[in-house]
Each structure stands twice: as C-alpha cells, then as structure tokens.
Scaffold this motif. Sequence first.
Motif, PDB file in Angstrom:
ATOM      1  N   THR A  51       0.749  -1.345  -0.048  1.00 30.82           N
ATOM      2  CA  THR A  51      -0.085  -0.050   0.025  1.00 30.82           C
ATOM      3  C   THR A  51       0.929   1.398  -0.081  1.00 30.82           C
ATOM      4  O   THR A  51       0.588   2.234  -0.843  1.00 30.82           O
ATOM      5  N   GLU A  52       1.747   1.309   0.685  1.00 29.83           N
ATOM      6  CA  GLU A  52       2.772   2.555   0.816  1.00 29.83           C
ATOM      7  C   GLU A  52       3.685   2.871  -0.380  1.00 29.83           C
ATOM      8  O   GLU A  52       3.666   3.874  -0.843  1.00 29.83           O
ATOM      9  N   GLU A  53       3.736   1.695  -1.225  1.00 35.55           N
ATOM     10  CA  GLU A  53       4.439   1.954  -2.434  1.00 35.55           C
ATOM     11  C   GLU A  53       3.592   2.510  -3.334  1.00 35.55           C
ATOM     12  O   GLU A  53       3.971   3.400  -4.359  1.00 35.55           O
ATOM     13  N   THR A  54       2.219   2.123  -3.563  1.00 38.56           N
ATOM     14  CA  THR A  54       1.346   2.809  -4.591  1.00 38.56           C
ATOM     15  C   THR A  54       0.887   4.162  -4.071  1.00 38.56           C
ATOM     16  O   THR A  54       0.772   5.035  -4.915  1.00 38.56           O
ATOM     17  N   PHE A  55       0.924   4.380  -2.752  1.00 35.29           N
ATOM     18  CA  PHE A  55       0.490   5.702  -2.297  1.00 35.29           C
ATOM     19  C   PHE A  55       1.273   6.625  -2.471  1.00 35.29           C
ATOM     20  O   PHE A  55       1.174   7.996  -2.717  1.00 35.29           O
ATOM     21  N   MET A  56       2.826   6.358  -2.583  1.00 39.74           N
ATOM     22  CA  MET A  56       4.106   7.090  -2.808  1.00 39.74           C
ATOM     23  C   MET A  56       3.809   7.662  -4.148  1.00 39.74           C
ATOM     24  O   MET A  56       4.477   8.732  -4.534  1.00 39.74           O
ATOM     25  N   ARG A  57       3.175   6.881  -4.982  1.00 46.92           N
ATOM     26  CA  ARG A  57       2.910   7.153  -6.544  1.00 46.92           C
ATOM     27  C   ARG A  57       1.756   7.865  -6.788  1.00 46.92           C
ATOM     28  O   ARG A  57       1.557   7.742  -8.156  1.00 46.92           O
ATOM     29  N   GLY A  58       0.849   7.971  -5.890  1.00 46.55           N
ATOM     30  CA  GLY A  58      -0.332   8.639  -6.246  1.00 46.55           C
ATOM     31  C   GLY A  58      -1.392   7.510  -6.873  1.00 46.55           C
ATOM     32  O   GLY A  58      -2.245   8.013  -7.496  1.00 46.55           O
ATOM     33  N   LEU A  59      -0.991   6.466  -6.603  1.00 44.22           N
ATOM     34  CA  LEU A  59      -1.874   5.254  -7.221  1.00 44.22           C
ATOM     35  C   LEU A  59      -2.944   4.789  -6.206  1.00 44.22           C
ATOM     36  O   LEU A  59      -2.491   4.526  -4.792  1.00 44.22           O
ATOM     37  N   ASN A  60      -4.092   4.562  -6.583  1.00 46.70           N
ATOM     38  CA  ASN A  60      -5.264   3.995  -5.897  1.00 46.70           C
ATOM     39  C   ASN A  60      -5.684   2.571  -6.353  1.00 46.70           C
ATOM     40  O   ASN A  60      -5.797   2.525  -7.646  1.00 46.70           O
ATOM     41  N   PRO A  61      -6.045   1.653  -5.746  1.00 42.63           N
ATOM     42  CA  PRO A  61      -6.649   0.260  -5.952  1.00 42.63           C
ATOM     43  C   PRO A  61      -7.736   0.515  -7.003  1.00 42.63           C
ATOM     44  O   PRO A  61      -8.795   1.535  -6.888  1.00 42.63           O
ATOM     45  N   GLY A  62      -7.711  -0.068  -8.160  1.00 37.87           N
ATOM     46  CA  GLY A  62      -8.623  -0.146  -9.162  1.00 37.87           C
ATOM     47  C   GLY A  62      -8.662   0.894 -10.134  1.00 37.87           C
ATOM     48  O   GLY A  62      -8.842   1.082 -11.346  1.00 37.87           O
ATOM     49  N   ASP A  63      -7.401   1.794 -10.173  1.00 39.65           N
ATOM     50  CA  ASP A  63      -7.033   2.997 -11.147  1.00 39.65           C
ATOM     51  C   ASP A  63      -6.430   2.063 -12.374  1.00 39.65           C
ATOM     52  O   ASP A  63      -5.589   1.135 -12.029  1.00 39.65           O
ATOM     53  N   SER A  64      -6.605   2.590 -13.424  1.00 40.77           N
ATOM     54  CA  SER A  64      -6.031   2.020 -14.665  1.00 40.77           C
ATOM     55  C   SER A  64      -4.534   2.187 -14.673  1.00 40.77           C
ATOM     56  O   SER A  64      -4.060   3.550 -14.066  1.00 40.77           O
ATOM     57  N   TYR A  65      -3.814   1.348 -15.271  1.00 43.33           N
ATOM     58  CA  TYR A  65      -2.414   1.350 -15.111  1.00 43.33           C
ATOM     59  C   TYR A  65      -1.570   0.773 -16.309  1.00 43.33           C
ATOM     60  O   TYR A  65      -2.219  -0.322 -16.825  1.00 43.33           O
ATOM     61  N   THR A  66      -0.740   1.373 -16.848  1.00 41.51           N
ATOM     62  CA  THR A  66       0.032   0.841 -18.034  1.00 41.51           C
ATOM     63  C   THR A  66       1.320   0.420 -17.668  1.00 41.51           C
ATOM     64  O   THR A  66       2.316   0.940 -17.149  1.00 41.51           O
ATOM     65  N   VAL A  67       1.594  -1.003 -17.653  1.00 38.88           N
ATOM     66  CA  VAL A  67       2.669  -1.624 -17.115  1.00 38.88           C
ATOM     67  C   VAL A  67       3.915  -1.339 -18.271  1.00 38.88           C
ATOM     68  O   VAL A  67       3.942  -1.753 -19.591  1.00 38.88           O
ATOM     69  N   ASN A  68       5.153  -0.978 -17.933  1.00 35.66           N
ATOM     70  CA  ASN A  68       6.206  -0.918 -18.731  1.00 35.66           C
ATOM     71  C   ASN A  68       7.137  -1.604 -18.084  1.00 35.66           C
ATOM     72  O   ASN A  68       8.188  -0.625 -17.534  1.00 35.66           O
ATOM     73  N   CYS A  69       7.421  -2.761 -18.131  1.00 37.05           N
ATOM     74  CA  CYS A  69       8.556  -3.655 -17.481  1.00 37.05           C
ATOM     75  C   CYS A  69       9.314  -4.254 -18.628  1.00 37.05           C
ATOM     76  O   CYS A  69       9.253  -5.279 -18.659  1.00 37.05           O
ATOM     77  N   GLY A  70      10.252  -3.386 -19.239  1.00 39.29           N
ATOM     78  CA  GLY A  70      10.996  -3.820 -20.406  1.00 39.29           C
ATOM     79  C   GLY A  70      10.261  -4.514 -21.530  1.00 39.29           C
ATOM     80  O   GLY A  70       9.298  -3.570 -21.970  1.00 39.29           O
ATOM     81  N   TRP A  71      10.318  -5.550 -21.885  1.00 33.76           N
ATOM     82  CA  TRP A  71       9.341  -6.289 -22.931  1.00 33.76           C
ATOM     83  C   TRP A  71       8.162  -6.541 -22.510  1.00 33.76           C
ATOM     84  O   TRP A  71       7.258  -6.998 -23.190  1.00 33.76           O
TER      85      TRP A  71
END
Length: 442
Positions: free
Chosen positions: A412-432
């Motif tokens: 929770t603290e890691e998502t909070f620090m990035r201004g993210l909330n559960p259920g938010d849309s998110y684009t993963v960019n983890c290399g390939w």
Amino acid sequence: MKTRVYSLIAAFCLLGGAVGAQDFREDPRYGSDPASREQNVRILNFFNDAYKAKEYGQATVYLRQLIENAPKATQNLYIRGVEIYKSKALGAQSLQERKMYVDSILWFFDKRIEAFGNHPQRGEAYLRGEKAKAFLAMMPADRERLFQLFQEALHEKHPLNPGLAVTYFNSVVESYRLDDVTPEQVIDIYERLSQRLAGCESPERAEAMKAIDDLFASSGAANCETVEKIYRPKYEADPGNAKLIETILALLRRGNCSSDFYLTMLEKYYAANPRPDVAVQLASLFQEKQEFGKAMEYLRIAIDNETDPAQKTNFMLQGAGMALSSSSYREAAQFARQAIDNDPNNGLAYFILASAYAGGSGSACSGFDRQTAFWLVVDNLAQARRLLPADDPQQSTISQMIGNYSANFPKTEETFMRGLNPGDSYTVNCGWISGRTVVRER
C-alpha cells in the motif's frame, strides 16, 4: 429296379444336385458315361450312409473313389472329407499319426482346388485360406510349413483377405516371441502385408490394418537399432528412393525413435515434402537434442506456411512451450500473443503468456516496475481460468499460481507514494513486458 432308382434319387437329393434325378445320367459331373454316372451316384449314396453312421473307415474308401472318378460331383465330398480327417487328427495318439491325418486334410483341399478353384465365392483364394487356417489349428508348431501355406493363400494373384492377413501376422509375432523367426523377418512380413492392405478395398481393411499395427508395435521386433541395422544399408545404396524413405520413417515412428538416423530420414523427407506438419516434427526432434535455434527455425517455417487457423494456433503454442522450457521467456510470450491474436478464446495461450511474464520479470526490469508486472501475470492467469474447462487439470495449478503471484503485488505505501489507488487504470512498462491493467495491493 424300383428300389435302386429310389436309392439313387435319395442320394442325389442329399448331395444337393442342381439337375433332376431323372437326368443325372446326362450330367458329366458324375462320370464320363451313363453307366459310370449311375455307379458313382450309387457310391454317393453309400458314402452318405457311412458318413452319417460315422463309419469313417468305410466312408473314406467311397470318398477316394468318388474324388478319383467324379471329382466335380459336389463340394460336400471335400468338406466332409476334411471333417472326417479332422476328427481322426484330434484323436491321434502320436505326433506322427496326427501329421499323417493333417496331410490328408491338405490333400482334400488341394483336390477341391483342382475341381472347384474357379468357384466365384469359394474358389482357390478362399480354399487356400481355409487350408492355412486348418493347418494352424492342427499343427501350429510346424512354423515353416504353416508360413508357406499362409504365403500361398496371401499370394498377390489372389484378392487379399484382411482377416487372413491378421491371422498370419499374429502367428508370425508369436513365432518371434518364441525365437522361431528373426526381427528382420517380422519387419519384412509386416511391410509386405501393410502395402497389400493399403491397396485393399475391403470394408475390413481399416480394422485389419489397426490389428496388424498393434501386433507389430507390441512385438518388440521393430526397435530403433534393428530398423537402422536393416535399413541404413538399403538407404545408403539408394538414397534417392522416396518410397524407401517413407517406409523407414514409418518403422522408426513405430519405435518412437529419435536417433540421428531418424533425423536424417526426416530431413530427407522434408526436402521433398516441405509440409508444415513435417517441419514441426523436425522442430520437436531438434528440441529434444537441445538445438533450440534449429528447432525454432523449423517451427517458424511451419507457422508461416500453415493455412489452417486451428493448426497454426497449435504450432504457435508448441513454439511458446518450447521457448518456455528453454527459459526463452520473451520468445515464449511472443508466440503466446500470436496464438491469442489467432484464437482469443484459447485459455492455454493465456496460461503460457502469464508463465512467460512471471519467468521473465526478474531480468526484464526491477523494483516497482517488476512488481507491476505481476498484475499482468495474474490478469492472464484469471483469463486462462475463465476460458479453460472447469475440469481441466491446469485449474488447480492456476488457482495456486494466482495466490503465489498476488503476494508479489506492491504494498500500500508503495502505491500511495506514487499517487496510485486500487482500481486505477495503469500501463505496465517492464522492459518487454507491457500492457494495460489495474492497480492492486497486497
């Protein structure tokens, strides 16, 4: 005189004559002239009386007279002759005595072939088959003579009897298990019978082919070493013989071979028949040899040239599985995504894609980005669970994997620090590893 005429009429009716009793003297089947015909019909009557009374000693005297003087009178002569001598053979007190009676049985078949070999239903081909089966029942241990009789019955000049071919090959396999024939002989007979059956139009053909294939597979004669020992010299002497290569491949497949010789034959066959299914077989062989570069080369050829969508998807999944097993996670994901594009409802493709993402996340990126990759992993596992049948064996594995990988989600603290909330849309960019998902926490 009246008694004699009635006796002759009775004999004629018992033997199923096709002409009336009044004109048997004109029927050449019963002799060369009226007097001999009358005599032979009288003997027919005596023979029938003796046969019915089981006075076989006297019956055989009449029988041999009739076969000598009126061999085409009726097929019943030979049928009953065989029955009489079968009874004698079964009651024989020694092997030599049985052999003598069996020789008489074969003689009756030979004489019947001479007299009725052109019969449309029960002619020479049928009679030779019955002759071989009778010998098998009476003298199964005399393999040399038995095989000769079956070979005569299955000669190419006769229409093939699929059931007889199975009976013959079963005897061959039994003989091999008793060390009475060599592996080379088993293979040679199997090859010849298979070729005959392939060109046979009988409705029993498919069943007979399966029976012979099963017997051959269970015999143990067609092991990889034996096939190579027999056929490598033949191939080296005639490397351009396409039919020979097909035969060798069929035998090697029966033995589940994956030897260098099999690979050579398959590559040779593929050169003349560049079909996608053959390319996939080559890919599998190179994978077994851990030559993944060659394996992928042939698999891509198969995928590029396959026109059937379902088969193309299967090839893509095979490529994904192959790449996954060699820890080529990015390549596995590429194949899995292609399979999904080709068939969006393929649950196995989503399962492999999730496995590829999970396996490759450690090297593709790190830190928070790596944690977000597990959102995509679980997304694809959930999709696989939805699409695969409820009783699929993978279902329990998928549920366990979802639980394990969910434990890798960000805190929770890691998502909070990035201004993210559960259920938010998110684009993963983890290399390939990339894709749209939603934020989750652990």
